[in-house]
Design a protein around this motif. Structure first.
Motif, PDB file in Angstrom:
ATOM      1  N   GLN A  19       0.873  -1.298   0.074  1.00  0.00           N
ATOM      2  CA  GLN A  19      -0.039   0.032  -0.040  1.00  0.00           C
ATOM      3  C   GLN A  19       0.804   1.346  -0.002  1.00  0.00           C
ATOM      4  O   GLN A  19       0.491   2.426  -0.600  1.00  0.00           O
ATOM      5  N   HIS A  22       1.792   1.802  -3.522  1.00  0.00           N
ATOM      6  CA  HIS A  22       0.909   2.418  -4.306  1.00  0.00           C
ATOM      7  C   HIS A  22       0.754   3.943  -4.367  1.00  0.00           C
ATOM      8  O   HIS A  22       0.742   4.612  -5.174  1.00  0.00           O
ATOM      9  N   ARG A  58      -6.502   2.335 -12.727  1.00  0.00           N
ATOM     10  CA  ARG A  58      -6.801   1.010 -11.982  1.00  0.00           C
ATOM     11  C   ARG A  58      -7.604  -0.126 -12.896  1.00  0.00           C
ATOM     12  O   ARG A  58      -7.405  -1.320 -12.723  1.00  0.00           O
ATOM     13  N   LEU A  64      -2.250  -2.221  -9.739  1.00  0.00           N
ATOM     14  CA  LEU A  64      -2.816  -1.252  -9.134  1.00  0.00           C
ATOM     15  C   LEU A  64      -4.190  -1.261  -8.704  1.00  0.00           C
ATOM     16  O   LEU A  64      -4.309  -0.802  -7.416  1.00  0.00           O
ATOM     17  N   GLY A  67      -4.535  -2.699  -5.025  1.00  0.00           N
ATOM     18  CA  GLY A  67      -4.618  -1.858  -3.882  1.00  0.00           C
ATOM     19  C   GLY A  67      -5.575  -1.274  -3.647  1.00  0.00           C
ATOM     20  O   GLY A  67      -6.554  -1.306  -4.307  1.00  0.00           O
ATOM     21  N   GLN A  72      -4.731   5.589  -2.659  1.00  0.00           N
ATOM     22  CA  GLN A  72      -4.241   6.229  -3.852  1.00  0.00           C
ATOM     23  C   GLN A  72      -5.017   7.367  -4.083  1.00  0.00           C
ATOM     24  O   GLN A  72      -4.424   8.598  -4.501  1.00  0.00           O
TER      25      GLN A  72
END
Length: 398
Positions: A19, A22, A58, A64, A67, A72
């Motif tokens: 995390q 990201h 995403r 991606l 996460g 994000q």
């Protein structure tokens, strides 16, 4: 902030690091977009446009999408806030986030309230895509709308809730205290107290020197070098924890005991700068000695005593009760007769007035001057003591 120590399992640590990666990746992408702007181009995308681009990314990349979207998006919000603060002139320019140095992310909204108390000393927080992570209940958990999870250089995880505690109320006694900060004595009070910030012990200093010598012999990129660097970081983290604990306890004690706290108005950032190189006029391209090693030792002493942290925490806890005094000649002025000369300061610790013979600790004498608000400028602009019975005089003759 109210910060708690987290104890994730090895599997949870891997998920938390993912995390963090990201959030760092999204931040760096936003910084790259913002850095590419020139006067002949259109304005760079802000948060709303970047959030739409994040949704498209995403959908295109599985790693991606694995996460948390909240993590994000908050990285984008943090970057947008950093840009606004930079343009307002209150903060520095946003910089790149690096792995191992900037490890952390923020959670907001309903997810920030998913906390369960397990026992008297333990609780757990439900982190998205990670699960229930335990943390130590060192104090009561505040009601907050967001929290931040961070990992320091030693590998410790912390959970910080975005709640500003109320300032400490004044005792109402009317007492004023002056605080003189130094290297040998961290803080000298006008009451005569001498406070020292704890650092590494003698044994720890010997071990630190031994580890630094081992580090110089390690091959770059080797496992041995990584282990030695981790051991050195652990010692530095221990010294930082002790310094922070001393600052918190000292600032709380001063805020509870005194109504007004006066400190020197020092520019610590300028005081701890490295000296400028001195070009050698006789040898072009060469430089003269500028005592940079001695200045580096002084800088380490200033930073190790927490000068800036102490005043910052005092301003937080005793809001509106901290006054900054001009530091000019406070250590050379006698607090009894007001005589100011460099000869008064016999040594680092001894003060003996050349006029009245008053003798005291040099740091305590400076603290008394700070408490009284005395400051002598280079032009000797101290107000002249005039009798209260004297009639007012005209500024010009009639």
């Amino acid at each position: 902030m109210s910060r708690f120590r987290m104890y994730p399992t090895p599997a949870q640590q891997s998920a938390l690091l993912q995390q963090c990666g990201h959030a760092r990746y999204v931040w760096n992408l936003a910084l790259e977009q913002w850095s590419m702007w020139t006067r002949d181009k259109r304005p760079t995308p802000r948060y709303v446009e970047q959030a739409r681009q994040l949704t498209e990314a995403r959908a295109a990349f599985d790693w991606l999408r694995a996460g948390s979207q909240t993590v994000q998006q908050q990285a984008l919000r943090d970057f947008d806030e950093a840009v606004r603060y930079f343009l307002a002139g209150s903060h520095r320019r946003p910089t790149w986030r690096k792995a191992g140095l900037h490890e952390g992310f923020r959670i907001v909204g309903a997810q920030a309230s998913r906390i369960v108390k397990l026992s008297r000393k333990w609780a757990a927080v439900n982190v998205s895509k990670v699960g229930w992570v335990r943390f130590r209940l060192s104090r009561a958990v505040p009601e907050a709308k967001s929290y931040r999870i961070t990992r320091d250089g030693v590998g410790r995880w912390h959970l910080a809730f975005a709640v500003i505690p109320p300032p400490i109320p004044a005792p109402g006694t009317g007492e004023v205290v002056g605080v003189d900060r130094g290297v040998t004595v961290s803080a000298a009070l006008s009451t005569g107290e001498l406070l020292s910030c704890p650092g590494l012990s003698v044994t720890e200093q010997v071990r630190l020197k031994h580890l630094q010598r081992r580090l110089s012999r390690c091959r770059r990129g080797s496992s041995r070098r990584r282990r030695v660097k981790a051991a050195i970081a652990k010692l530095y983290a221990r010294a930082g924890d002790r310094r922070k604990d001393w600052v918190e306890k000292t600032s709380t004690d001063l805020a509870r005991r005194f109504d007004v706290i006066r400190v020197e108005d020092l520019r610590i950032a300028q005081m701890t700068k490295r000296p400028r190189p001195k070009p050698d006029p006789e040898r072009p391209g060469r430089h003269l000695p500028n005592r940079r090693r001695a200045k580096a030792g002084l800088n380490r002493g200033i930073l190790a005593n927490g000068w800036g942290d102490l005043v910052t925490r005092l301003e937080h806890k005793a809001a509106g009760r901290v006054e900054k005094v001009n530091p000019a000649y406070t250590s050379q002025t006698c607090n009894v007769c007001g005589h100011c000369t460099p000869d008064n300061r016999k040594s680092q610790a001894v003060f003996r007035c050349a006029a009245c013979g008053h003798q005291a600790n040099a740091d305590v004498n400076a603290a008394v001057n700070i408490a009284a608000g005395r400051a002598v400028s280079a032009r000797r602009e101290t107000p002249v003591q005039v009798s209260l019975k004297r009639e007012p005089q005209l500024t010009t003759s009639t």
